[in-house]
Design a protein around this motif. Structure first.
Motif, PDB file in Angstrom:
ATOM      1  N   GLN A  34      -1.896 -54.525   4.922  1.00  0.00           N
ATOM      2  CA  GLN A  34      -2.867 -54.724   3.847  1.00  0.00           C
ATOM      3  C   GLN A  34      -3.549 -53.415   3.479  1.00  0.00           C
ATOM      4  N   GLN A  35      -3.836 -52.586   4.481  1.00  0.00           N
ATOM      5  CA  GLN A  35      -4.442 -51.277   4.228  1.00  0.00           C
ATOM      6  C   GLN A  35      -3.540 -50.435   3.324  1.00  0.00           C
ATOM      7  N   ILE A  36      -2.250 -50.437   3.627  1.00  0.00           N
ATOM      8  CA  ILE A  36      -1.304 -49.632   2.842  1.00  0.00           C
ATOM      9  C   ILE A  36      -1.159 -50.195   1.426  1.00  0.00           C
ATOM     10  N   ALA A  37      -1.094 -51.519   1.314  1.00  0.00           N
ATOM     11  CA  ALA A  37      -1.003 -52.136  -0.016  1.00  0.00           C
ATOM     12  C   ALA A  37      -2.230 -51.779  -0.846  1.00  0.00           C
ATOM     13  N   SER A  38      -3.402 -51.787  -0.219  1.00  0.00           N
ATOM     14  CA  SER A  38      -4.639 -51.420  -0.907  1.00  0.00           C
ATOM     15  C   SER A  38      -4.612 -49.960  -1.341  1.00  0.00           C
ATOM     16  N   MET A  39      -4.101 -49.084  -0.467  1.00  0.00           N
ATOM     17  CA  MET A  39      -3.990 -47.660  -0.813  1.00  0.00           C
ATOM     18  C   MET A  39      -3.061 -47.448  -1.992  1.00  0.00           C
ATOM     19  N   GLU A  40      -1.903 -48.120  -1.956  1.00  0.00           N
ATOM     20  CA  GLU A  40      -0.923 -47.946  -3.035  1.00  0.00           C
ATOM     21  C   GLU A  40      -1.494 -48.424  -4.368  1.00  0.00           C
ATOM     22  N   ALA A  41      -2.261 -49.527  -4.338  1.00  0.00           N
ATOM     23  CA  ALA A  41      -2.884 -50.026  -5.560  1.00  0.00           C
ATOM     24  C   ALA A  41      -3.925 -49.033  -6.082  1.00  0.00           C
ATOM     25  N   GLU A  42      -4.668 -48.437  -5.169  1.00  0.00           N
ATOM     26  CA  GLU A  42      -5.710 -47.493  -5.558  1.00  0.00           C
ATOM     27  C   GLU A  42      -5.118 -46.172  -6.061  1.00  0.00           C
ATOM     28  N   LEU A  43      -4.027 -45.736  -5.426  1.00  0.00           N
ATOM     29  CA  LEU A  43      -3.412 -44.465  -5.810  1.00  0.00           C
ATOM     30  C   LEU A  43      -2.565 -44.583  -7.080  1.00  0.00           C
ATOM     31  N   GLY A  44      -1.977 -45.742  -7.269  1.00  0.00           N
ATOM     32  CA  GLY A  44      -1.132 -45.926  -8.436  1.00  0.00           C
ATOM     33  C   GLY A  44       0.310 -45.519  -8.216  1.00  0.00           C
ATOM     34  N   PHE A  45       0.703 -45.304  -6.956  1.00  0.00           N
ATOM     35  CA  PHE A  45       2.113 -45.009  -6.655  1.00  0.00           C
ATOM     36  C   PHE A  45       2.426 -45.528  -5.256  1.00  0.00           C
ATOM     37  N   ARG A  46       3.714 -45.684  -4.994  1.00  0.00           N
ATOM     38  CA  ARG A  46       4.145 -46.250  -3.721  1.00  0.00           C
ATOM     39  C   ARG A  46       4.243 -45.161  -2.655  1.00  0.00           C
ATOM     40  N   LEU A  47       3.807 -45.504  -1.470  1.00  0.00           N
ATOM     41  CA  LEU A  47       3.901 -44.585  -0.339  1.00  0.00           C
ATOM     42  C   LEU A  47       5.174 -44.816   0.464  1.00  0.00           C
ATOM     43  N   PHE A  48       5.629 -46.067   0.498  1.00  0.00           N
ATOM     44  CA  PHE A  48       6.809 -46.430   1.273  1.00  0.00           C
ATOM     45  C   PHE A  48       7.738 -47.298   0.432  1.00  0.00           C
ATOM     46  N   ALA A  63       4.265 -35.987  -0.008  1.00  0.00           N
ATOM     47  CA  ALA A  63       3.275 -35.037  -0.515  1.00  0.00           C
ATOM     48  C   ALA A  63       1.866 -35.472  -0.130  1.00  0.00           C
ATOM     49  N   PHE A  64       1.614 -36.777  -0.216  1.00  0.00           N
ATOM     50  CA  PHE A  64       0.293 -37.297   0.139  1.00  0.00           C
ATOM     51  C   PHE A  64       0.039 -37.161   1.633  1.00  0.00           C
ATOM     52  N   TYR A  65       1.085 -37.263   2.441  1.00  0.00           N
ATOM     53  CA  TYR A  65       0.948 -37.103   3.894  1.00  0.00           C
ATOM     54  C   TYR A  65       0.449 -35.698   4.236  1.00  0.00           C
ATOM     55  N   ASP A  66       1.052 -34.679   3.620  1.00  0.00           N
ATOM     56  CA  ASP A  66       0.625 -33.301   3.882  1.00  0.00           C
ATOM     57  C   ASP A  66      -0.845 -33.110   3.520  1.00  0.00           C
ATOM     58  N   SER A  67      -1.240 -33.649   2.374  1.00  0.00           N
ATOM     59  CA  SER A  67      -2.638 -33.529   1.953  1.00  0.00           C
ATOM     60  C   SER A  67      -3.562 -34.313   2.876  1.00  0.00           C
ATOM     61  N   SER A  68      -3.085 -35.469   3.346  1.00  0.00           N
ATOM     62  CA  SER A  68      -3.896 -36.303   4.228  1.00  0.00           C
ATOM     63  C   SER A  68      -4.164 -35.615   5.557  1.00  0.00           C
ATOM     64  N   LEU A  69      -3.156 -34.913   6.079  1.00  0.00           N
ATOM     65  CA  LEU A  69      -3.356 -34.166   7.318  1.00  0.00           C
ATOM     66  C   LEU A  69      -4.456 -33.125   7.151  1.00  0.00           C
ATOM     67  N   ARG A  70      -4.420 -32.407   6.031  1.00  0.00           N
ATOM     68  CA  ARG A  70      -5.454 -31.392   5.788  1.00  0.00           C
ATOM     69  C   ARG A  70      -6.827 -32.046   5.641  1.00  0.00           C
ATOM     70  N   LEU A  71      -6.872 -33.207   4.984  1.00  0.00           N
ATOM     71  CA  LEU A  71      -8.136 -33.913   4.798  1.00  0.00           C
ATOM     72  C   LEU A  71      -8.722 -34.337   6.139  1.00  0.00           C
ATOM     73  N   LEU A  72      -7.901 -34.930   7.008  1.00  0.00           N
ATOM     74  CA  LEU A  72      -8.389 -35.373   8.309  1.00  0.00           C
ATOM     75  C   LEU A  72      -8.812 -34.194   9.176  1.00  0.00           C
ATOM     76  N   THR A  73      -8.077 -33.091   9.057  1.00  0.00           N
ATOM     77  CA  THR A  73      -8.449 -31.891   9.803  1.00  0.00           C
ATOM     78  C   THR A  73      -9.808 -31.381   9.354  1.00  0.00           C
ATOM     79  N   LEU A  74     -10.008 -31.299   8.046  1.00  0.00           N
ATOM     80  CA  LEU A  74     -11.282 -30.822   7.511  1.00  0.00           C
ATOM     81  C   LEU A  74     -12.427 -31.729   7.944  1.00  0.00           C
ATOM     82  N   TYR A  75     -12.185 -33.041   7.900  1.00  0.00           N
ATOM     83  CA  TYR A  75     -13.224 -33.994   8.300  1.00  0.00           C
ATOM     84  C   TYR A  75     -13.591 -33.814   9.772  1.00  0.00           C
ATOM     85  N   SER A  76     -12.568 -33.696  10.627  1.00  0.00           N
ATOM     86  CA  SER A  76     -12.816 -33.542  12.056  1.00  0.00           C
ATOM     87  C   SER A  76     -13.601 -32.270  12.351  1.00  0.00           C
ATOM     88  N   ARG A  77     -13.228 -31.189  11.690  1.00  0.00           N
ATOM     89  CA  ARG A  77     -13.948 -29.927  11.908  1.00  0.00           C
ATOM     90  C   ARG A  77     -15.387 -30.039  11.415  1.00  0.00           C
TER      91      ARG A  77
END
Length: 310
Positions: A34-48, A63-77
């Protein structure tokens, strides 16, 4: 979009499994879907792209995975820095260590660190190299002490790789194994033994190919009988007398009782453990720890770095 959803997505890609990602995030598989379905609806494109055989990550998802890694890294720092300010801490060290690496020397350096930084916070992660690399990439680890082969392609330009110790290998067998009566053995006598090794998913692609394919198989004709996902399984098969294993000399099993460590001759291979850390997000405590760790190993005789045979 909240960060919990982003982390769910990252874990699905990382583990290539909805089930494992759900377990890592303490939710049901239905909830993570459900989390992924919600993300795909919000983003407007399919992740899987899903099929009866499983799923694949779309190009947009990659492409979104690479950006997500950077986002989580920035948040953690950002959280780490803010926590230091809010709690008046002198620093936070989250230390990841290669499985089986003898922690004795690191304990001694940390003991001195607490005298210099009494409010320092510390977390230690003894984990498999693949998970350590992921934790380092997303900012959960301030430092990893590992064989750096598979880290080199994923760390940023601000990362430092500081070699600490170079060592050879020992053979470990069960105390009931016929080889246990010997204190040393030549590698030429081991070609009929059943070896158990960590698999590529645990070690990393380059580390597995160097240590297992190149060194063991191609150089010394030692063929693994078992390829396992983690250090605990590797030790269990050896303790049960089903296999033998090679470990770097500065590593050891989690408990020494069931094992006999045997010196190897005719096996000149070595490995170098290094500390990997970032300059851009280093706390004062981490900077001090990195410097003291380097100096500690520089002054320590090689014999003292190596775990004694049992």
């Amino acid at each position: 979009m909240n960060l919990e959803k982003v982390k769910c997505f990252v874990d699905i890609v990382k583990y290539n499994s909805f089930t494992r990602a759900a377990q890592e995030n303490y939710i049901t598989q239905a909830a993570i879907s459900q989390q992924i379905a919600s993300m795909e609806a919000e983003l407007g494109f399919r992740l899987f792209i899903r099929s009866k055989r499983g799923f694949t990550v779309t190009d947009a998802g990659k492409a979104f995975y690479d950006s997500s890694l950077r986002l989580l890294t920035l948040y953690s720092r950002s959280v780490s820095r803010a926590r230091c300010i809010a709690e008046n801490l002198s620093g936070y060290i989250s230390l990841g260590m290669w499985p089986g690496l003898d922690p004795t020397h690191f304990y001694q350096v940390i003991q001195g660190m607490f005298q210099e930084f009494p409010n320092m916070q510390l977390t230690v992660w003894p984990d498999n190299p693949t998970d350590l690399r992921h934790k380092y990439t997303v900012g959960k680890l301030a430092m990893a002490v590992v064989l750096p082969y598979d880290f080199a392609n994923t760390i940023g330009a601000d990362s430092v790789i500081e070699p600490l110790i170079t060592c050879g290998y020992r053979l470990y067998v069960a105390r009931s194994h016929p080889l246990a009566e010997f204190d040393s053995v030549d590698v030429s006598e081991l070609q009929q033994e059943k070896f158990v090794v960590l698999g590529e998913d645990g070690l990393g692609f380059q580390t597995y190919n160097l240590m297992v394919v190149e060194q063991m198989q191609n150089h010394h004709n030692l063929t693994p009988a078992f390829v396992v996902p983690n250090f605990a399984t590797q030790q269990t098969l050896v303790a049960a007398g089903q296999a033998v294993m090679l470990l770097p000399e500065c590593c050891m099993p989690m408990t020494s009782a069931p094992f006999k460590a045997i010196r190897l001759t005719g096996y000149p291979e070595t490995c170098t453990f290094s500390a990997i850390w970032r300059t851009s997000s280093a706390s004062p405590a981490l900077l001090a720890y990195a410097a003291q760790l380097k100096e500690y190993f520089r002054r320590l005789p090689l014999e003292a770095c190596i775990s004694p045979p049992t």
